[in-house]
Design a protein around this motif. Structure first.
Motif, PDB file in Angstrom:
ATOM      1  N   ALA A  76       0.856  -1.187   0.000  1.00 31.39           N
ATOM      2  CA  ALA A  76       0.000   0.000   0.000  1.00 31.39           C
ATOM      3  C   ALA A  76       0.890   1.235   0.000  1.00 31.39           C
ATOM      4  O   ALA A  76       2.034   1.192   0.475  1.00 31.39           O
ATOM      5  CB  ALA A  76      -0.902  -0.018   1.231  1.00 31.39           C
ATOM      6  N   SER A  77       0.392   2.310  -0.521  1.00 32.67           N
ATOM      7  CA  SER A  77       1.187   3.535  -0.654  1.00 32.67           C
ATOM      8  C   SER A  77       1.788   3.994   0.662  1.00 32.67           C
ATOM      9  O   SER A  77       2.940   4.424   0.703  1.00 32.67           O
ATOM     10  CB  SER A  77       0.342   4.656  -1.253  1.00 32.67           C
ATOM     11  OG  SER A  77      -0.011   4.339  -2.572  1.00 32.67           O
ATOM     12  N   ASP A  78       1.036   3.916   1.753  1.00 30.91           N
ATOM     13  CA  ASP A  78       1.577   4.364   3.040  1.00 30.91           C
ATOM     14  C   ASP A  78       2.745   3.486   3.480  1.00 30.91           C
ATOM     15  O   ASP A  78       3.735   3.975   4.021  1.00 30.91           O
ATOM     16  CB  ASP A  78       0.495   4.445   4.111  1.00 30.91           C
ATOM     17  CG  ASP A  78      -0.167   3.099   4.413  1.00 30.91           C
ATOM     18  OD1 ASP A  78      -0.270   2.248   3.500  1.00 30.91           O
ATOM     19  OD2 ASP A  78      -0.606   2.916   5.566  1.00 30.91           O
ATOM     20  N   LYS A  79       2.663   2.193   3.222  1.00 27.40           N
ATOM     21  CA  LYS A  79       3.760   1.276   3.555  1.00 27.40           C
ATOM     22  C   LYS A  79       4.968   1.531   2.649  1.00 27.40           C
ATOM     23  O   LYS A  79       6.106   1.500   3.099  1.00 27.40           O
ATOM     24  CB  LYS A  79       3.310  -0.184   3.437  1.00 27.40           C
ATOM     25  CG  LYS A  79       2.238  -0.572   4.387  1.00 27.40           C
ATOM     26  CD  LYS A  79       2.781  -0.670   5.786  1.00 27.40           C
ATOM     27  CE  LYS A  79       1.701  -1.220   6.702  1.00 27.40           C
ATOM     28  NZ  LYS A  79       2.098  -1.156   8.086  1.00 27.40           N
ATOM     29  N   ALA A  80       4.714   1.757   1.361  1.00 29.49           N
ATOM     30  CA  ALA A  80       5.805   2.049   0.428  1.00 29.49           C
ATOM     31  C   ALA A  80       6.491   3.348   0.823  1.00 29.49           C
ATOM     32  O   ALA A  80       7.724   3.441   0.803  1.00 29.49           O
ATOM     33  CB  ALA A  80       5.274   2.134  -1.002  1.00 29.49           C
ATOM     34  N   LEU A  81       5.726   4.350   1.202  1.00 31.45           N
ATOM     35  CA  LEU A  81       6.293   5.623   1.639  1.00 31.45           C
ATOM     36  C   LEU A  81       7.213   5.416   2.832  1.00 31.45           C
ATOM     37  O   LEU A  81       8.347   5.904   2.848  1.00 31.45           O
ATOM     38  CB  LEU A  81       5.166   6.599   1.988  1.00 31.45           C
ATOM     39  CG  LEU A  81       5.579   7.964   2.526  1.00 31.45           C
ATOM     40  CD1 LEU A  81       6.329   8.751   1.463  1.00 31.45           C
ATOM     41  CD2 LEU A  81       4.344   8.727   2.997  1.00 31.45           C
ATOM     42  N   GLU A  82       6.765   4.665   3.813  1.00 26.75           N
ATOM     43  CA  GLU A  82       7.579   4.386   4.996  1.00 26.75           C
ATOM     44  C   GLU A  82       8.855   3.623   4.619  1.00 26.75           C
ATOM     45  O   GLU A  82       9.954   3.966   5.063  1.00 26.75           O
ATOM     46  CB  GLU A  82       6.761   3.586   6.003  1.00 26.75           C
ATOM     47  CG  GLU A  82       7.511   3.233   7.263  1.00 26.75           C
ATOM     48  CD  GLU A  82       6.686   2.390   8.222  1.00 26.75           C
ATOM     49  OE1 GLU A  82       7.215   2.102   9.304  1.00 26.75           O
ATOM     50  OE2 GLU A  82       5.542   2.002   7.895  1.00 26.75           O
ATOM     51  N   HIS A  83       8.720   2.604   3.790  1.00 30.42           N
ATOM     52  CA  HIS A  83       9.863   1.785   3.397  1.00 30.42           C
ATOM     53  C   HIS A  83      10.931   2.606   2.664  1.00 30.42           C
ATOM     54  O   HIS A  83      12.111   2.570   3.017  1.00 30.42           O
ATOM     55  CB  HIS A  83       9.396   0.630   2.503  1.00 30.42           C
ATOM     56  CG  HIS A  83      10.510  -0.117   1.856  1.00 30.42           C
ATOM     57  ND1 HIS A  83      11.282  -1.038   2.522  1.00 30.42           N
ATOM     58  CD2 HIS A  83      11.001  -0.057   0.593  1.00 30.42           C
ATOM     59  CE1 HIS A  83      12.199  -1.527   1.702  1.00 30.42           C
ATOM     60  NE2 HIS A  83      12.050  -0.956   0.523  1.00 30.42           N
ATOM     61  N   PHE A  84      10.514   3.343   1.631  1.00 29.51           N
ATOM     62  CA  PHE A  84      11.494   4.075   0.833  1.00 29.51           C
ATOM     63  C   PHE A  84      12.079   5.261   1.589  1.00 29.51           C
ATOM     64  O   PHE A  84      13.255   5.582   1.428  1.00 29.51           O
ATOM     65  CB  PHE A  84      10.903   4.475  -0.518  1.00 29.51           C
ATOM     66  CG  PHE A  84      10.671   3.265  -1.390  1.00 29.51           C
ATOM     67  CD1 PHE A  84      11.744   2.524  -1.868  1.00 29.51           C
ATOM     68  CD2 PHE A  84       9.391   2.845  -1.699  1.00 29.51           C
ATOM     69  CE1 PHE A  84      11.549   1.397  -2.648  1.00 29.51           C
ATOM     70  CE2 PHE A  84       9.179   1.717  -2.483  1.00 29.51           C
ATOM     71  CZ  PHE A  84      10.262   0.992  -2.956  1.00 29.51           C
ATOM     72  N   ARG A  85      11.295   5.890   2.440  1.00 28.84           N
ATOM     73  CA  ARG A  85      11.844   6.951   3.288  1.00 28.84           C
ATOM     74  C   ARG A  85      12.894   6.364   4.231  1.00 28.84           C
ATOM     75  O   ARG A  85      13.964   6.942   4.415  1.00 28.84           O
ATOM     76  CB  ARG A  85      10.733   7.650   4.072  1.00 28.84           C
ATOM     77  CG  ARG A  85      11.278   8.799   4.918  1.00 28.84           C
ATOM     78  CD  ARG A  85      10.197   9.543   5.678  1.00 28.84           C
ATOM     79  NE  ARG A  85       9.410  10.328   4.743  1.00 28.84           N
ATOM     80  CZ  ARG A  85       8.082  10.408   4.761  1.00 28.84           C
ATOM     81  NH1 ARG A  85       7.388   9.755   5.661  1.00 28.84           N
ATOM     82  NH2 ARG A  85       7.442  11.146   3.886  1.00 28.84           N
ATOM     83  N   ASN A  86      12.587   5.200   4.808  1.00 24.99           N
ATOM     84  CA  ASN A  86      13.542   4.553   5.704  1.00 24.99           C
ATOM     85  C   ASN A  86      14.835   4.188   4.979  1.00 24.99           C
ATOM     86  O   ASN A  86      15.920   4.335   5.541  1.00 24.99           O
ATOM     87  CB  ASN A  86      12.928   3.314   6.350  1.00 24.99           C
ATOM     88  CG  ASN A  86      11.952   3.661   7.445  1.00 24.99           C
ATOM     89  OD1 ASN A  86      11.963   4.756   7.995  1.00 24.99           O
ATOM     90  ND2 ASN A  86      11.073   2.728   7.761  1.00 24.99           N
ATOM     91  N   ARG A  87      14.724   3.694   3.746  1.00 20.93           N
ATOM     92  CA  ARG A  87      15.943   3.348   2.999  1.00 20.93           C
ATOM     93  C   ARG A  87      16.863   4.555   2.854  1.00 20.93           C
ATOM     94  O   ARG A  87      18.081   4.428   2.933  1.00 20.93           O
ATOM     95  CB  ARG A  87      15.591   2.805   1.611  1.00 20.93           C
ATOM     96  CG  ARG A  87      15.184   1.356   1.651  1.00 20.93           C
ATOM     97  CD  ARG A  87      15.004   0.777   0.292  1.00 20.93           C
ATOM     98  NE  ARG A  87      16.222   0.830  -0.497  1.00 20.93           N
ATOM     99  CZ  ARG A  87      16.312   0.423  -1.746  1.00 20.93           C
ATOM    100  NH1 ARG A  87      15.254  -0.070  -2.351  1.00 20.93           N
ATOM    101  NH2 ARG A  87      17.440   0.498  -2.407  1.00 20.93           N
ATOM    102  N   LEU A  88      16.274   5.717   2.638  1.00 23.18           N
ATOM    103  CA  LEU A  88      17.086   6.914   2.459  1.00 23.18           C
ATOM    104  C   LEU A  88      17.751   7.382   3.746  1.00 23.18           C
ATOM    105  O   LEU A  88      18.660   8.208   3.703  1.00 23.18           O
ATOM    106  CB  LEU A  88      16.260   8.045   1.829  1.00 23.18           C
ATOM    107  CG  LEU A  88      15.841   7.764   0.386  1.00 23.18           C
ATOM    108  CD1 LEU A  88      14.914   8.865  -0.118  1.00 23.18           C
ATOM    109  CD2 LEU A  88      17.044   7.615  -0.528  1.00 23.18           C
TER     110      LEU A  88
END
Length: 156
Positions: free
Chosen positions: A37-49
């Motif tokens: 889901a978009s909210d999970k993807a947002l959290e994941h990719f923000r965390n990677r950065l």
């Protein structure tokens, strides 16, 4: 006469010539596991950065005069001498000790890199720095990625 959809005249991948492991399906393997889901993807990719940066970001920081990090080449001295990123200092991973890092203030952000994607030296160095309670990001791509982006290594 070849099908106009295939300019090379070859049969599409869904013909009898396709290996049996690639049988036609309703959807691709990409969708075998649904995207997050978009909210999970947002959290994941923000965390990677929070853990990594890339060659272009390092280059941009250097050329804009906003270098607010220490760039660490964690390869051995011989590799460093053959070519490294401008502004990098060489501290091989095994030399990343509290004593060696004492010259840097405690809130220094370190950006580590090694040879490239085939090398996990930067990952090991990041682990060591984190163990020493230091802020760290890995520059993905390493020296090879730097060159692939069209940037020059230096030997000074």
């Amino acid at each position: 006469m070849p099908d106009a959809r295939y300019t090379d005249g070859k049969e599409p991948m869904t013909t009898m010539n396709t290996p049996s492991i690639f049988k036609p399906k309703e959807s691709s393997r990409i969708r075998d596991v649904a995207p997050a889901a978009s909210d999970k993807a947002l959290e994941h990719f923000r965390n990677r950065l929070t853990f990594e940066t890339d060659c272009a970001d390092v280059y941009a920081a250097q050329h804009s005069g906003t270098v607010d990090f220490v760039l660490l080449d964690v390869r051995n001295a011989q590799s460093f001498a053959k070519g490294h990123l401008p502004g990098a200092i060489n501290i091989p991973t095994l030399n990343l000790t509290e004593a060696r890092l004492s010259e840097f203030i405690s809130d220094t952000v370190f950006v580590v890199y090694c040879a490239g994607p085939h090398c996990n030296g930067a990952n090991k160095a990041a682990l060591r720095l984190a163990t020493l309670n230091r802020s760290v990001k890995e520059m993905i791509g390493g020296a090879l990625g730097w060159v692939d982006e069209g940037f020059e290594l230096v030997t000074e």
